[in-house]
Motif scaffolding. Structure first.
Motif, PDB file in Angstrom:
ATOM      1  N   CYS A  89      48.354  56.534  64.295  1.00  0.00           N
ATOM      2  CA  CYS A  89      49.662  56.665  64.941  1.00  0.00           C
ATOM      3  C   CYS A  89      49.804  58.117  65.360  1.00  0.00           C
ATOM      4  N   VAL A  90      50.015  58.355  66.660  1.00  0.00           N
ATOM      5  CA  VAL A  90      50.096  59.719  67.183  1.00  0.00           C
ATOM      6  C   VAL A  90      51.417  59.895  67.937  1.00  0.00           C
ATOM      7  N   ASP A  91      51.653  61.144  68.390  1.00  0.00           N
ATOM      8  CA  ASP A  91      52.883  61.488  69.126  1.00  0.00           C
ATOM      9  C   ASP A  91      54.124  61.127  68.319  1.00  0.00           C
ATOM     10  N   ARG A  92      54.081  61.441  67.029  1.00  0.00           N
ATOM     11  CA  ARG A  92      55.247  61.192  66.177  1.00  0.00           C
ATOM     12  C   ARG A  92      56.296  62.263  66.444  1.00  0.00           C
ATOM     13  N   PRO A  93      57.593  61.943  66.295  1.00  0.00           N
ATOM     14  CA  PRO A  93      58.662  62.886  66.649  1.00  0.00           C
ATOM     15  C   PRO A  93      58.624  64.155  65.785  1.00  0.00           C
ATOM     16  N   GLY A  94      59.134  65.246  66.365  1.00  0.00           N
ATOM     17  CA  GLY A  94      59.228  66.488  65.626  1.00  0.00           C
ATOM     18  C   GLY A  94      57.893  67.153  65.378  1.00  0.00           C
ATOM     19  N   ASP A  95      56.920  66.903  66.236  1.00  0.00           N
ATOM     20  CA  ASP A  95      55.594  67.511  66.095  1.00  0.00           C
ATOM     21  C   ASP A  95      54.946  67.195  64.740  1.00  0.00           C
ATOM     22  N   GLN A  96      55.240  66.018  64.232  1.00  0.00           N
ATOM     23  CA  GLN A  96      54.609  65.627  62.986  1.00  0.00           C
ATOM     24  C   GLN A  96      53.123  65.344  63.197  1.00  0.00           C
ATOM     25  N   ASP A  97      52.371  65.478  62.106  1.00  0.00           N
ATOM     26  CA  ASP A  97      50.960  65.126  62.162  1.00  0.00           C
ATOM     27  C   ASP A  97      50.791  63.635  62.431  1.00  0.00           C
ATOM     28  N   ALA A  98      49.608  63.268  62.871  1.00  0.00           N
ATOM     29  CA  ALA A  98      49.280  61.851  63.064  1.00  0.00           C
ATOM     30  C   ALA A  98      49.071  61.181  61.703  1.00  0.00           C
ATOM     31  N   ILE A  99      49.025  59.867  61.710  1.00  0.00           N
ATOM     32  CA  ILE A  99      48.725  59.098  60.499  1.00  0.00           C
ATOM     33  C   ILE A  99      47.483  58.256  60.770  1.00  0.00           C
ATOM     34  N   LEU A 100      46.482  58.441  59.945  1.00  0.00           N
ATOM     35  CA  LEU A 100      45.246  57.657  60.023  1.00  0.00           C
ATOM     36  C   LEU A 100      45.370  56.487  59.047  1.00  0.00           C
ATOM     37  N   VAL A 101      45.056  55.280  59.519  1.00  0.00           N
ATOM     38  CA  VAL A 101      45.176  54.071  58.703  1.00  0.00           C
ATOM     39  C   VAL A 101      43.784  53.516  58.423  1.00  0.00           C
ATOM     40  N   THR A 102      43.434  53.411  57.147  1.00  0.00           N
ATOM     41  CA  THR A 102      42.161  52.808  56.756  1.00  0.00           C
ATOM     42  C   THR A 102      42.420  51.652  55.806  1.00  0.00           C
ATOM     43  N   ARG A 103      41.471  50.711  55.784  1.00  0.00           N
ATOM     44  CA  ARG A 103      41.580  49.578  54.874  1.00  0.00           C
ATOM     45  C   ARG A 103      41.134  50.016  53.488  1.00  0.00           C
ATOM     46  N   TYR A 104      41.903  49.654  52.485  1.00  0.00           N
ATOM     47  CA  TYR A 104      41.544  50.014  51.118  1.00  0.00           C
ATOM     48  C   TYR A 104      40.264  49.285  50.717  1.00  0.00           C
ATOM     49  N   LEU A 105      39.341  50.013  50.103  1.00  0.00           N
ATOM     50  CA  LEU A 105      38.071  49.454  49.678  1.00  0.00           C
ATOM     51  C   LEU A 105      38.267  48.745  48.339  1.00  0.00           C
ATOM     52  N   GLU A 106      38.225  47.416  48.368  1.00  0.00           N
ATOM     53  CA  GLU A 106      38.516  46.633  47.169  1.00  0.00           C
ATOM     54  C   GLU A 106      37.547  46.945  46.034  1.00  0.00           C
ATOM     55  N   TYR A 107      38.074  46.942  44.830  1.00  0.00           N
ATOM     56  CA  TYR A 107      37.304  47.133  43.598  1.00  0.00           C
ATOM     57  C   TYR A 107      36.649  48.504  43.507  1.00  0.00           C
ATOM     58  N   SER A 108      37.125  49.451  44.304  1.00  0.00           N
ATOM     59  CA  SER A 108      36.547  50.794  44.258  1.00  0.00           C
ATOM     60  C   SER A 108      37.393  51.685  43.362  1.00  0.00           C
ATOM     61  N   MET A 109      36.818  52.841  43.019  1.00  0.00           N
ATOM     62  CA  MET A 109      37.528  53.774  42.149  1.00  0.00           C
ATOM     63  C   MET A 109      37.081  55.199  42.446  1.00  0.00           C
ATOM     64  N   SER A 110      37.924  56.150  42.094  1.00  0.00           N
ATOM     65  CA  SER A 110      37.572  57.552  42.253  1.00  0.00           C
ATOM     66  C   SER A 110      36.688  57.996  41.090  1.00  0.00           C
ATOM     67  N   TYR A 111      36.054  59.154  41.249  1.00  0.00           N
ATOM     68  CA  TYR A 111      35.190  59.661  40.181  1.00  0.00           C
ATOM     69  C   TYR A 111      35.991  59.958  38.917  1.00  0.00           C
ATOM     70  N   ARG A 112      37.234  60.410  39.073  1.00  0.00           N
ATOM     71  CA  ARG A 112      38.058  60.691  37.888  1.00  0.00           C
ATOM     72  C   ARG A 112      38.344  59.401  37.125  1.00  0.00           C
ATOM     73  N   TYR A 113      38.570  58.331  37.871  1.00  0.00           N
ATOM     74  CA  TYR A 113      38.853  57.064  37.217  1.00  0.00           C
ATOM     75  C   TYR A 113      37.615  56.524  36.510  1.00  0.00           C
ATOM     76  N   VAL A 114      36.436  56.786  37.093  1.00  0.00           N
ATOM     77  CA  VAL A 114      35.198  56.349  36.448  1.00  0.00           C
ATOM     78  C   VAL A 114      35.071  56.962  35.062  1.00  0.00           C
ATOM     79  N   PHE A 115      35.479  58.232  34.928  1.00  0.00           N
ATOM     80  CA  PHE A 115      35.324  58.934  33.656  1.00  0.00           C
ATOM     81  C   PHE A 115      36.525  58.817  32.729  1.00  0.00           C
TER      82      PHE A 115
END
Length: 409
Positions: A89-115
């Motif tokens: 999503c681009v050209d948001r009002p007030g010179d806001q940054d864009a928003i990138l949308v990605t699909r959540y990777l099911e059953y995944s975890m961060s390295y902190r969560y692994v430990f």
């Protein structure tokens, strides 16, 4: 405001009603989903649910958002291990940054969560090997990451090991091929970041006391060079060794989790020289074979383990019937008589904590453990009941648990 979505665009319809004109930090918490296993990000990142699917939303400067959007789309199209991008999503009002949308990777975890999770039994060495495998895959595809770290990687359980996926591509660059100097610089950046991340784990008492974060991080370059050499080097051997040496080299590459593309074999009176084109996409031989026989779609390492059990069951059927059993017949019977009943032992309150194929793999592992203790084969059904009663409850409820998503959709 403008929205750019990749096909199928219909998937984005449920997201259009979100308040894109507002900063992510000001969104109503009722629209968002808390993800306990998320990693650390220098940007504002939030998660939401639409039509039963989970999405990650990241606020980022528009040029970087467009760059990352294009690269992630390329990676997905080529089969590189990365998160799947939906749109921006681009050209948001007030010179806001864009928003990138990605699909959540099911059953995944961060390295902190692994430990830090209830099943935190994984060593930094294993996680580092997984990260190095991802970096080699990217370099083979001409991708300079520029920000390789544990924080920018998601780890997904796969038959007792992990598969690593790139999450953040805003600093990544695409080249026809990477020079040794550029590869070395990427590896050195990774070493610095991994060292800092492991020191952070140590400060939080999440690392075993005998682990030296700097020593582990310093080993990254050696691990990388060993893997890179194995999958890219030319090999010279005698003509009478040709068949054996080629087969051994291809098997080693497959065992490391890579596919083999074109093979160039040049022979002369002095011997033979072998050059192998190593594919960067996730290998698919076992996945395709399992799908052909059962219709199951799983990860490659899971497929390899399931195929081994299927073949054992086929041998059992042939022994019992006293004659050959077609592999298609064995596949259908294994699916209905073994796999599905084992997966069905998981009660509703525990469903979704692991992928069904990962549950089946862990039941096989549990069967081996119980059999070693008992001194005889306890069988799959005893192992399945014991696993569901004692082991699976220790696995935290994953984000993809149907009840969790249903409550927020």
């Amino acid at each position: 405001m403008r929205y750019l979505f990749r096909p199928p665009a219909a998937e984005a319809a449920g997201l259009l009603s979100l308040p894109w004109d507002q900063p992510l930090e000001e969104w109503d918490p009722e629209l968002l989903l808390e993800v306990p296993q998320r990693g650390i990000s220098r940007h504002v990142v939030r998660f939401t649910v639409s039509e039963g699917r989970v999405y990650a939303l990241k606020e980022i400067a528009e040029p970087l958002a467009r760059h990352e959007y294009a690269l992630l789309a390329e990676f997905e199209g080529e089969g590189l291990p990365s998160v799947s991008v939906l749109g921006i999503c681009v050209d948001r009002p007030g010179d806001q940054d864009a928003i990138l949308v990605t699909r959540y990777l099911e059953y995944s975890m961060s390295y902190r969560y692994v430990f830090s999770g209830p099943r935190a039994t994984h060593s930094p060495d294993r996680l580092l090997d997984t990260l190095v495998q991802l970096l080699v895959r990217l370099h083979l595809a001409g991708v300079y990451w520029g920000d390789c770290s544990l924080s920018n990687t998601l780890f997904r359980p796969s038959a007792g090991t992990f598969t690593a996926y790139l999450v953040d591509a805003e600093t990544a660059e695409r080249h026809p091929a990477l020079s040794p100097r550029l590869r070395a610089y990427d590896v050195d950046l990774a070493r610095e970041r991994v060292g800092a991340e492991l020191m952070d784990l140590q400060a939080g008492e999440l690392l075993p006391p005998d682990i030296d974060p700097i020593e582990v991080a310093d080993s990254l370059a050696g691990r990388y060079e060993a893997l890179w050499d194995e999958v890219t080097r030319e090999e010279v051997f005698r003509l009478d060794e040709q068949a054996r040496k080629v087969a051994e080299r291809l098997q080693r590459i497959n065992d490391l989790g890579f596919d083999v593309g074109e093979i160039e074999l040049v022979t002369s009176a002095d011997g033979a020289r072998l050059r192998v084109e190593t594919r960067v996409a996730e290998p698919g031989q076992h996945r395709h074979e399992l799908f052909r026989l059962t219709g199951l779609e799983v990860q490659e390492k899971q497929a390899q383990r399931l195929l081994n059990d299927l073949r054992s069951y086929r041998a059992y059927l042939e022994q019992r019937s006293g004659g050959p059993v077609a592999e298609e017949v064995a596949g259908r019977r294994w699916l209905s008589e073994v796999y599905q009943p084992v997966v069905a032992t998981v009660p509703a309150e525990l469903a979704g904590r692991l992928e069904p194929a990962e549950v089946f793999h862990e039941v096989l592992e549990h069967r081996w453990f119980l059999s070693e203790q008992a001194g005889f084969d306890v069988g799959t059904w005893t192992a399945a009941r014991s696993y569901v009663q004692h082991e699976l409850p220790r696995t935290p409820s994953e984000l993809t648990t149907p009840s969790v998503i249903a409550d927020r959709s």
